[in-house]
Design an enzyme around this catalytic site. Structure first.
Site, mmCIF file in Angstrom:
data_model
loop_
_atom_site.group_PDB
_atom_site.id
_atom_site.type_symbol
_atom_site.label_atom_id
_atom_site.label_comp_id
_atom_site.label_asym_id
_atom_site.label_seq_id
_atom_site.Cartn_x
_atom_site.Cartn_y
_atom_site.Cartn_z
ATOM 1 N N SER A 210 31.388 -6.508 -26.449
ATOM 2 C CA SER A 210 32.081 -6.397 -27.737
ATOM 3 C C SER A 210 33.382 -7.185 -27.729
ATOM 4 C CB SER A 210 32.401 -4.940 -28.058
ATOM 5 O OG SER A 210 33.089 -4.883 -29.290
ATOM 6 N N LYS B 133 27.040 0.664 -26.352
ATOM 7 C CA LYS B 133 27.505 -0.387 -27.274
ATOM 8 C C LYS B 133 27.113 -0.026 -28.717
ATOM 9 C CE LYS B 133 29.176 -4.051 -29.070
ATOM 10 N NZ LYS B 133 28.439 -5.069 -29.709
ATOM 11 N N HIS C 191 29.508 2.461 -29.875
ATOM 12 C CA HIS C 191 30.766 1.750 -30.146
ATOM 13 C C HIS C 191 30.730 1.174 -31.555
ATOM 14 C CE1 HIS C 191 32.876 -2.072 -30.622
ATOM 15 N NE2 HIS C 191 33.815 -1.586 -29.839
ATOM 16 N N ASN C 192 29.619 0.524 -31.888
ATOM 17 C CA ASN C 192 29.517 -0.100 -33.205
ATOM 18 C C ASN C 192 29.483 0.949 -34.317
ATOM 19 O OD1 ASN C 192 29.366 -2.454 -31.739
ATOM 20 N ND2 ASN C 192 27.729 -3.331 -32.962
ATOM 21 N N GLU D 166 32.875 1.945 -34.819
ATOM 22 C CA GLU D 166 33.523 0.803 -35.511
ATOM 23 C C GLU D 166 33.292 0.907 -37.028
ATOM 24 O OE1 GLU D 166 32.579 -3.103 -33.704
ATOM 25 O OE2 GLU D 166 31.910 -3.722 -35.701
HETATM 26 N N1 LIG Z 1 28.760 -12.580 -33.364
HETATM 27 C C1 LIG Z 1 29.387 -11.512 -32.890
HETATM 28 O O1 LIG Z 1 30.539 -11.189 -33.240
HETATM 29 C C2 LIG Z 1 28.706 -10.669 -31.868
HETATM 30 C C3 LIG Z 1 27.380 -10.892 -31.507
HETATM 31 N N2 LIG Z 1 26.790 -10.156 -30.544
HETATM 32 C C4 LIG Z 1 25.400 -10.410 -30.145
HETATM 33 O O2 LIG Z 1 25.382 -11.553 -29.277
HETATM 34 C C5 LIG Z 1 24.158 -12.294 -29.464
HETATM 35 C C6 LIG Z 1 24.499 -13.740 -29.822
HETATM 36 O O3 LIG Z 1 25.226 -13.717 -31.042
HETATM 37 P P1 LIG Z 1 25.717 -15.049 -31.770
HETATM 38 O O4 LIG Z 1 26.425 -15.894 -30.794
HETATM 39 O O5 LIG Z 1 26.409 -14.604 -33.000
HETATM 40 O O6 LIG Z 1 24.380 -15.834 -32.065
HETATM 41 P P2 LIG Z 1 23.145 -15.508 -33.051
HETATM 42 O O7 LIG Z 1 22.855 -14.043 -33.037
HETATM 43 O O8 LIG Z 1 23.403 -16.174 -34.340
HETATM 44 O O9 LIG Z 1 21.943 -16.247 -32.285
HETATM 45 C C7 LIG Z 1 21.873 -17.656 -32.210
HETATM 46 C C8 LIG Z 1 21.405 -18.069 -30.843
HETATM 47 O O10 LIG Z 1 20.099 -17.531 -30.559
HETATM 48 C C9 LIG Z 1 19.241 -18.599 -30.175
HETATM 49 N N3 LIG Z 1 17.854 -18.249 -30.473
HETATM 50 C C10 LIG Z 1 17.397 -17.634 -31.574
HETATM 51 N N4 LIG Z 1 16.048 -17.482 -31.480
HETATM 52 C C11 LIG Z 1 15.677 -18.013 -30.298
HETATM 53 C C12 LIG Z 1 14.433 -18.150 -29.627
HETATM 54 N N5 LIG Z 1 13.292 -17.722 -30.165
HETATM 55 N N6 LIG Z 1 14.419 -18.763 -28.411
HETATM 56 C C13 LIG Z 1 15.569 -19.210 -27.853
HETATM 57 N N7 LIG Z 1 16.768 -19.106 -28.431
HETATM 58 C C14 LIG Z 1 16.821 -18.504 -29.651
HETATM 59 C C15 LIG Z 1 19.755 -19.770 -30.961
HETATM 60 O O11 LIG Z 1 19.276 -20.971 -30.436
HETATM 61 P P3 LIG Z 1 19.175 -22.291 -31.393
HETATM 62 O O12 LIG Z 1 20.530 -22.906 -31.362
HETATM 63 O O13 LIG Z 1 18.136 -23.108 -30.745
HETATM 64 O O14 LIG Z 1 18.784 -21.800 -32.756
HETATM 65 C C16 LIG Z 1 21.253 -19.590 -30.745
HETATM 66 O O15 LIG Z 1 21.649 -19.986 -29.468
HETATM 67 C C17 LIG Z 1 23.380 -11.548 -30.538
HETATM 68 O O16 LIG Z 1 22.466 -10.681 -29.930
HETATM 69 C C18 LIG Z 1 24.445 -10.773 -31.284
HETATM 70 O O17 LIG Z 1 23.938 -9.603 -31.890
HETATM 71 C C19 LIG Z 1 27.486 -9.194 -29.861
HETATM 72 C C20 LIG Z 1 28.802 -8.947 -30.162
HETATM 73 C C21 LIG Z 1 29.487 -9.610 -31.215
HETATM 74 O O1 LIG Z 2 28.924 -6.029 -32.243
HETATM 75 C C1 LIG Z 2 29.887 -6.342 -32.893
HETATM 76 C C2 LIG Z 2 31.256 -6.013 -32.478
HETATM 77 O O2 LIG Z 2 31.299 -5.077 -31.498
HETATM 78 C C3 LIG Z 2 29.685 -7.036 -34.209
HETATM 79 O O3 LIG Z 2 30.899 -7.420 -34.740
HETATM 80 C C4 LIG Z 2 28.898 -6.146 -35.076
HETATM 81 O O4 LIG Z 2 27.531 -6.539 -34.925
HETATM 82 C C5 LIG Z 2 29.198 -6.245 -36.532
HETATM 83 O O5 LIG Z 2 28.280 -5.437 -37.146
HETATM 84 P P1 LIG Z 2 27.933 -5.498 -38.687
HETATM 85 O O6 LIG Z 2 27.616 -6.947 -38.989
HETATM 86 O O7 LIG Z 2 26.761 -4.594 -38.813
HETATM 87 O O8 LIG Z 2 29.173 -5.030 -39.403
#
Ligand SMILES: NC(=O)C1=CN([C@@H]2O[C@H](COP(=O)(O)OP(=O)(O)OC[C@H]3O[C@@H](n4cnc5c(N)ncnc54)[C@H](OP(=O)(O)O)[C@@H]3O)[C@@H](O)[C@H]2O)C=CC1
Ligand SMILES: O=C(CO)[C@H](O)[C@H](O)COP(=O)(O)O
Length: 482
Positions: free
Chosen positions: A133, A187, A190-191, A194
């Site tokens: 997170s 986690k 946590h969310n 949140e």
């Molecule tokens: N964004 C945030 O604030 C937070 C996100 N997370 C979690 O972290 C993870 C990553 O989040 P985020 O960085 O936002 O990215 P996304 O959730 O937007 O995912 C995009 C990534 O996933 C890859 N991908 C999607 N499908 C496939 C597949 N079939 N095979 C291989 N690669 C694939 C994409 O590759 P390509 O470039 O080739 O499309 C890209 O690298 C997620 O699980 C998310 O829920 C956790 C905490 C906070």
């Molecule tokens: O994991 C997180 C932080 O800890 C992301 O910010 C969270 O997925 C946000 O959730 P939502 O889009 O449902 O508001």
């Protein structure tokens, strides 16, 4: 394949915001060489061009990525939860060897994590579901990390994760939460917390604006003041920033040009679904999830707005109203966190995880979205007595809620009279009252259940299970075997 030297001690798969920042964080720590891979290679090239200082070992194919990792191999997956994560896991499992470690750092559903761990365990490869997170900034500068998986894998992984985690009061914000899905479960909670915290803050804003008559910039000042006291938290801090923002295109407060329909990615819903399964009342989190759902029903909102001609108006200007709202916010927040920790306790019991509540509170003090001084008080409460029935019983919180109770009631009553929706504040107060009253109307519900369905009831004055012959002579009979 396998033509390259295995030089990297850690790898990251998935280079969107979270993965690329986590990879940069890892690369910035002494002794790490970081391998990176992304399905779409153009993204990898962008990252290499933007951050040559990271010294990434980049691969265009998954084979080269695996070959670039020193044994035992450790790879962190940061891709879209669900099918994307499964696709990458399959690719790695095909190529990894016993003793190697696959970490899923995405927001996976903990049930999926448990199933994945069971599926992968026979291969001898360690699978670790780790909640991470802190958003993109946290991933880059230090997130809060909640790893599950085996204790054995944590021996290798722990020091690497500790090196990149946030630090709160000298301690890294990471701990081995428990086996298999424990990390992703925590986690998820946590969310959920949140969601509740954000909803409560949003309600406080609405009250200060609608009832208190303050403009967003003035509310930003109030929040900035609150951030110097017991309400200090990252969420209060960023809320002040959002409220101070002015839309460059129109000159209006930013908050007024944003469509009032809140989105979600699903972890709040999972929290409530699982809490329902576990039988844990998490009304604060539930109301936050439902509040986002209500906001996103424009047709229903418009229909009711067409028939409602006027809204009640109550004005409560002045600092004493703001002080009341601060106290109501604090008391409601205590309830939301108490409910979240209750869900952790119930999950740990159901899934056999040895979760230390005080350690969870400590790793949430830094790096994550709900980070706050407040979590020190929770850690102290569980440290003092891990077996308290509810956080509301801990002396510090019992006193804080007692001190704020009158204000909390005034605020909820004022909100009702003013027509300001406060599902978070009012459900928290009702929950508190439900615990606080000597008798609940649940006795009547038991009577109703017995009347229409012979569902039986227990008596206050003697043991046993009973049924009243409602459609007969209304005599009471004891029901054996219950
Ligand atoms: N964004 C945030 O604030 C937070 C996100 N997370 C979690 O972290 C993870 C990553 O989040 P985020 O960085 O936002 O990215 P996304 O959730 O937007 O995912 C995009 C990534 O996933 C890859 N991908 C999607 N499908 C496939 C597949 N079939 N095979 C291989 N690669 C694939 C994409 O590759 P390509 O470039 O080739 O499309 C890209 O690298 C997620 O699980 C998310 O829920 C956790 C905490 C906070
Ligand atoms: O994991 C997180 C932080 O800890 C992301 O910010 C969270 O997925 C946000 O959730 P939502 O889009 O449902 O508001």
């Amino acid at each position: 394949m396998d033509t390259r030297t295995a030089t990297a001690n850690i790898g990251v798969v998935g280079l969107a915001v979270m993965g690329s920042n986590l990879a940069r964080n890892l690369a910035s720590r002494e002794g790490n060489t970081v391998a990176v891979y992304n399905r779409t290679y153009a993204r990898t090239e962008e990252l290499l061009a933007e951050h040559p200082e990271a010294g990434f070992v980049a691969s265009e194919t998954i084979d080269d990525f695996v070959a670039s990792l020193a044994k035992p191999r450790t790879a962190i997956i940061m891709v879209q939860a669900g099918a994307g994560t499964d696709a990458v896991i399959d690719q790695l499992v095909e190529r990894f060897e016993p003793g190697d470690i696959i970490v899923d750092g995405g927001n996976a559903n903990f049930h999926d994590t448990i199933a994945r761990e069971q599926r992968i365990a026979p291969t001898g490869i360690h699978f670790v579901g780790a909640g991470i997170s802190g958003g993109e900034e946290g991933a880059l500068h230090g997130p809060s990390i909640m790893p599950g998986g085996s204790a054995e894998s944590y021996e290798t992984l722990g020091p690497i994760l500790a090196s990149i985690a946030a630090v709160a009061e000298g301690e890294p914000c990471v701990t081995h939460v428990g086996t298999d899905g424990a990390g992703h479960f925590v986690k998820m909670i946590h969310n959920g917390i949140e969601y509740a915290d954000m909803q409560l803050i949003a309600e406080a804003y609405d009250l200060l604006r609608t009832v208190g008559g303050l403009q967003p910039a003035a509310i930003a000042d109030v929040f900035a003041g609150w951030n110097e006291g017991p309400l200090e938290s990252y969420l209060i801090e960023i809320t002040a920033e959002v409220l101070r923002q002015v839309d460059p295109a129109t000159g209006r407060p930013f908050v007024d040009i944003v469509l009032d329909q809140a989105g979600s990615k699903g972890t709040g819903v999972w929290t409530v679904q699982n809490a329902l399964d576990l039988g844990v009342p998490v009304g604060g989190i539930g109301e936050a999830v439902f509040a986002r759902a209500v906001s996103s029903k424009p047709a229903q909102r418009a229909a009711v707005q067409r028939i409602v001609n006027s809204r009640p108006t109550v004005q409560e200007a002045g600092t004493s109203f703001a002080d009341d709202v601060a106290k109501a916010l604090y008391a409601s927040k205590v309830v939301a966190y108490a409910q979240g920790f209750d869900a952790i306790i119930a999950g740990a019991e159901k899934y056999g995880w040895d979760i230390h509540k005080d350690r969870i509170a400590k790793i949430w003090r830094g790096g994550c979205i709900i980070r706050a001084q407040f979590l020190n008080r929770i850690a102290e409460a569980y440290d003092e007595n891990p077996d308290i029935a509810t956080l509301l019983e801990a002396p510090y919180f019992a006193q804080a809620v007692a001190d704020g109770e009158a204000a909390w009631r005034r605020v909820v009553a004022t909100a009702a009279l003013s027509g300001v929706p406060v599902p978070g504040f009012s459900s928290a107060l009702s929950y508190y009252d439900s615990l606080a009253v000597k008798r609940l109307p649940a006795a009547l519900v038991q009577g109703q259940r017995d009347f229409f369905g012979a569902h039986t009831y227990k008596r206050v004055d003697k043991p046993g299970t009973f049924h009243t012959l409602w459609s007969g002579d209304r005599a009471e009979v004891e029901v054996p075997g219950h």
